[in-house]
Structures are given as C-alpha cells and as structure tokens.
Design an enzyme around this catalytic site. Structure first.
Site, mmCIF file in Angstrom:
data_model
loop_
_atom_site.group_PDB
_atom_site.id
_atom_site.type_symbol
_atom_site.label_atom_id
_atom_site.label_comp_id
_atom_site.label_asym_id
_atom_site.label_seq_id
_atom_site.Cartn_x
_atom_site.Cartn_y
_atom_site.Cartn_z
ATOM 1 N N ALA A 283 0.833 -1.215 0.000
ATOM 2 C CA ALA A 283 0.000 0.000 0.000
ATOM 3 C C ALA A 283 0.868 1.267 0.000
ATOM 4 C CB ALA A 283 -0.909 -0.013 1.232
ATOM 5 N N GLY B 94 0.138 1.249 -3.236
ATOM 6 C CA GLY B 94 -0.025 0.377 -4.400
ATOM 7 C C GLY B 94 0.812 0.699 -5.622
ATOM 8 N N ASP C 17 8.754 -3.495 0.060
ATOM 9 C CA ASP C 17 9.035 -2.065 0.273
ATOM 10 C C ASP C 17 8.423 -1.624 1.596
ATOM 11 O OD1 ASP C 17 9.873 0.547 -0.303
ATOM 12 O OD2 ASP C 17 8.027 1.042 -1.369
ATOM 13 N N LYS D 114 14.991 0.397 4.135
ATOM 14 C CA LYS D 114 14.981 1.776 4.673
ATOM 15 C C LYS D 114 16.070 1.823 5.732
ATOM 16 C CE LYS D 114 10.857 1.724 2.689
ATOM 17 N NZ LYS D 114 10.612 2.271 1.380
HETATM 18 C C1 LIG Z 1 6.545 2.703 1.888
HETATM 19 S S1 LIG Z 1 5.012 1.925 1.975
HETATM 20 C C2 LIG Z 1 5.007 0.962 0.516
HETATM 21 C C3 LIG Z 1 4.759 1.772 -0.714
HETATM 22 C C4 LIG Z 1 4.470 0.902 -1.913
HETATM 23 N N1 LIG Z 1 5.642 0.180 -2.363
HETATM 24 C C5 LIG Z 1 3.942 1.722 -3.074
HETATM 25 O O1 LIG Z 1 4.556 1.687 -4.136
HETATM 26 O O2 LIG Z 1 2.904 2.352 -2.925
HETATM 27 C C6 LIG Z 1 5.236 0.730 3.208
HETATM 28 C C7 LIG Z 1 4.031 -0.161 3.456
HETATM 29 O O3 LIG Z 1 4.474 -1.274 4.213
HETATM 30 C C8 LIG Z 1 3.372 -1.689 5.002
HETATM 31 N N2 LIG Z 1 3.864 -2.552 6.056
HETATM 32 C C9 LIG Z 1 4.803 -2.265 6.997
HETATM 33 N N3 LIG Z 1 4.980 -3.339 7.791
HETATM 34 C C10 LIG Z 1 4.143 -4.310 7.341
HETATM 35 C C11 LIG Z 1 3.876 -5.642 7.738
HETATM 36 N N4 LIG Z 1 4.522 -6.202 8.754
HETATM 37 N N5 LIG Z 1 2.970 -6.353 7.039
HETATM 38 C C12 LIG Z 1 2.311 -5.805 5.997
HETATM 39 N N6 LIG Z 1 2.520 -4.542 5.578
HETATM 40 C C13 LIG Z 1 3.435 -3.803 6.237
HETATM 41 C C14 LIG Z 1 2.764 -0.375 5.480
HETATM 42 O O4 LIG Z 1 1.417 -0.586 5.859
HETATM 43 C C15 LIG Z 1 2.902 0.505 4.242
HETATM 44 O O5 LIG Z 1 1.719 0.478 3.497
#
Ligand SMILES: C[S@@+](CC[C@H](N)C(=O)[O-])C[C@H]1O[C@@H](n2cnc3c(N)ncnc32)[C@H](O)[C@@H]1O
Length: 315
Positions: free
Chosen positions: A193, A195, A247, A276
């Site tokens: 997300a 997305g 990511d 990160k």
């Molecule tokens: C930087 S955003 C990703 C952006 C995505 N790559 C895009 O292109 O839109 C990081 C995401 O990792 C999710 N996230 C972090 N830890 C997580 C976990 N343990 N399980 C599932 N999602 C996770 C967060 O909810 C967030 O939506």
C-alpha cells in the site's frame, strides 16, 4: 583517479564505500583512486578524468570541446554515444552546467556535425561506456572523461495513474536488473500500500498479490491486483512466484532475513527489495545483505535516483 557521482547529501556513504579514502569530495561527488566497479551509492563514475579550469561559460565549454576534439582525432563514430554533463549540489550550479552543456553541444556540432548527430544527451546506460562525460564540482572547474561506468540510476517519468511516488523506484529498479515483470508472471508485493509497485507490475500484465496490513489506494483497482490484508512477515505464498517485491517501513535487518527466507524456501525467482536504512549504517546493511549472494550471485544493491534514506536490492 576516478570521479564518483552520487545523490548530493550521500557523499559520506559513497566515501565509506570506496576502498581508499577520497582525495577530494563535495556535495554529490568524491574523487579518489578507487577502481571498484560495483558501488551502491555511485550513480556514475568518470574514469581518469582530466580537469579544466575557466572563469566564464565560454572558456569552460571551449576547454571541454577542445578536449573532445583532440581525444577523438583518430576515432570513428559508428553509433550513438552518450553526452553527459552533471554538477555538484551547489546552489545555482545546475543552471550554469545546463548553459555550459548547451555551449559544448554547439561547439561540437559546428566542428563535427556528423559525430554530433549521434550524441545522446543524458546519463549513460548501466556499465562501461565511451562518450563525453563532464562533471562540475564547482563554478570554475570541469572534470572531463571519455570513459564512464554507469550505475544504472536515472530519473523516471511520473505516471499520473500510479497510486504513489514509490512507483518510480520499482520502475527504476527494473533498469538496474535488466528485466521487468512480463505479462502473465506472478508477483508478491510485501508492504504494497498504497499500491505503486503493484500497479507498476500489473500495468505490464503481471498478476500481483498485494500484501499489506493497510488498505491499497482505491482498494487496488487494477484487475491484475489481488489485495491481501495480512502481516507480510507471516505471509506464505501458496506456490512459488516469479517476483518478490518488498518495500516495507520495517527494520532493514528483518527485511534482509525475510528476503533470505524467501530465497531459501525457493518462493521467488527474482526480487526487488527496498531497505529503509534510516539510522542504520547502510554500509553495514550492504555487508549483511551479502548473505543473499549465496543464492543470488547476480544481486545488485543501488542507492536509486528515487531512493532517499533507503537502498534497493535487485536480483
Ligand atoms: C513505503 S510503503 C510501501 C509503498 C508501496 N511500495 C507503493 O509503491 O505504494 C510501506 C508499506 O508497508 C506496510 N507494512 C509495513 N509493515 C508491514 C507488515 N509487517 N505487514 C504488511 N505490511 C506492512 C505499510 O502498511 C505501508 O503500506
């Protein structure tokens, strides 16, 4: 001596990555004896550059054009060649560099119009190339070389349909890997997300399982995207997939361990994984990520043009 170019603000990491400490450095560059080829933070390396000095645009452009004319005297140009001029991250320098680049182009065009027609402005492709590469560390100097090594990083074009700007990182990563998801290939996107990465694969016809404990923008509207509201660390794919995307804003050491698990279980064939680094030492992380090379000798690590305090692994 080689000149390594990085994103301004990241030169201390670039300097640490070099085997020998740089002799000189500034915002966005480091000059040193290092010949190491695969650098994470270097976007471009100019091989054994010469340095020209001048007070005016005309003097600097003239000196670079003279260097080019002299060095190409016995050379035959049969195909496209890169013409690239970049500048350190000093206020106002990018504008001066643009003017100087235009002036260099005019001079080469007037002296060697057939050769000039084959010039391709901008950064060279990944790997070694021959062309004209110039870099301004300050207002009065240009380092100039005919040989460079491209890291593959480049500014990507925005897509107004993409749910996030992270999309640009995935697009850039494909260029460094030399592959992109193809129609019908399967992708698991961990931390998907809002997305952007999922969209980037789905718009190529790939089938994406988008795992996130938060919602995708618009619910992941693309028909190729299947959202899964789950903890990415617990997610197990029902069958192996072509691509692992990851990511997540999580501890990068945990992400390396998760990637290692995906590889050791044979759950993916290719990967694009963003770490990160935040307050972590990125050089230590690069060492730790080396463990992935046991299963992925082709692993590349890059600080992308679109990365901030993060780095991206592709294999
Ligand atoms: C930087 S955003 C990703 C952006 C995505 N790559 C895009 O292109 O839109 C990081 C995401 O990792 C999710 N996230 C972090 N830890 C997580 C976990 N343990 N399980 C599932 N999602 C996770 C967060 O909810 C967030 O939506």
């Amino acid at each position: 001596m080689n000149l390594h170019v990085c994103q301004p603000g990241y030169e201390s990491f670039l300097a640490k990555e070099l085997i020998f400490p740089p002799e000189r450095s500034g915002p966005g560059w480091a000059l040193g004896p290092d010949g190491k080829t695969e650098l994470c933070f270097a976007h471009l390396s100019l091989i054994s550059p010469s340095e020209v000095t001048g007070k005016s645009v005309n003097a600097l452009a003239g000196a670079v054009a003279d260097y080019f004319t002299t060095s190409t005297k016995d050379e035959r140009f049969e195909g496209a060649w890169p013409l690239c001029l970049e500048a350190a991250g000093l206020p106002g320098l990018a504008r001066r560099a643009k003017t100087i680049e235009e002036e260099i182009s005019l001079k080469i065009k007037s002296r060697m119009s057939r050769v000039y027609k084959l010039a391709v402005p901008g950064r060279p492709a990944l790997g070694p190339s021959r062309g004209l590469f110039a870099y301004m560390p300050d207002f009065d100097h240009v380092l100039v070389s005919r040989e460079a090594l491209g890291g593959g990083q480049r500014r990507m074009a925005d897509d107004p349909q993409a749910p996030s700007r992270s999309y640009l990182k995935a697009e850039e990563a494909y260029g460094i890997l030399g592959r992109e998801p193809a129609a019908g290939e399967t992708v698991v996107d961990l931390g998907a997300a809002p997305g952007g990465w999922s969209y980037s694969a789905a718009r190529r016809g790939a089938l994406v399982t988008a795992v996130d404990n938060g919602p995708l923008k618009g619910g992941g509207l693309h028909p190729g995207i299947a959202p899964r509201a789950e903890d990415a660390f617990k997610f197990v794919p029902p069958s192996p997939v072509d691509w692992l995307f990851c990511d997540m804003v999580e501890d990068p050491e945990r992400i390396i361990a998760l990637t290692e698990r995906w590889l050791s279980e044979g759950w993916c064939r290719r990967l694009v994984v963003n770490l990160k680094f935040g307050r972590h030492d990125p050089l230590r992380l690069l060492d730790q990520a080396g463990i992935l090379r046991r299963r992925c000798p082709s692993l590349r690590a890059r600080h992308l043009f679109h990365d901030r305090e993060e780095l991206t692994l592709v294999a």
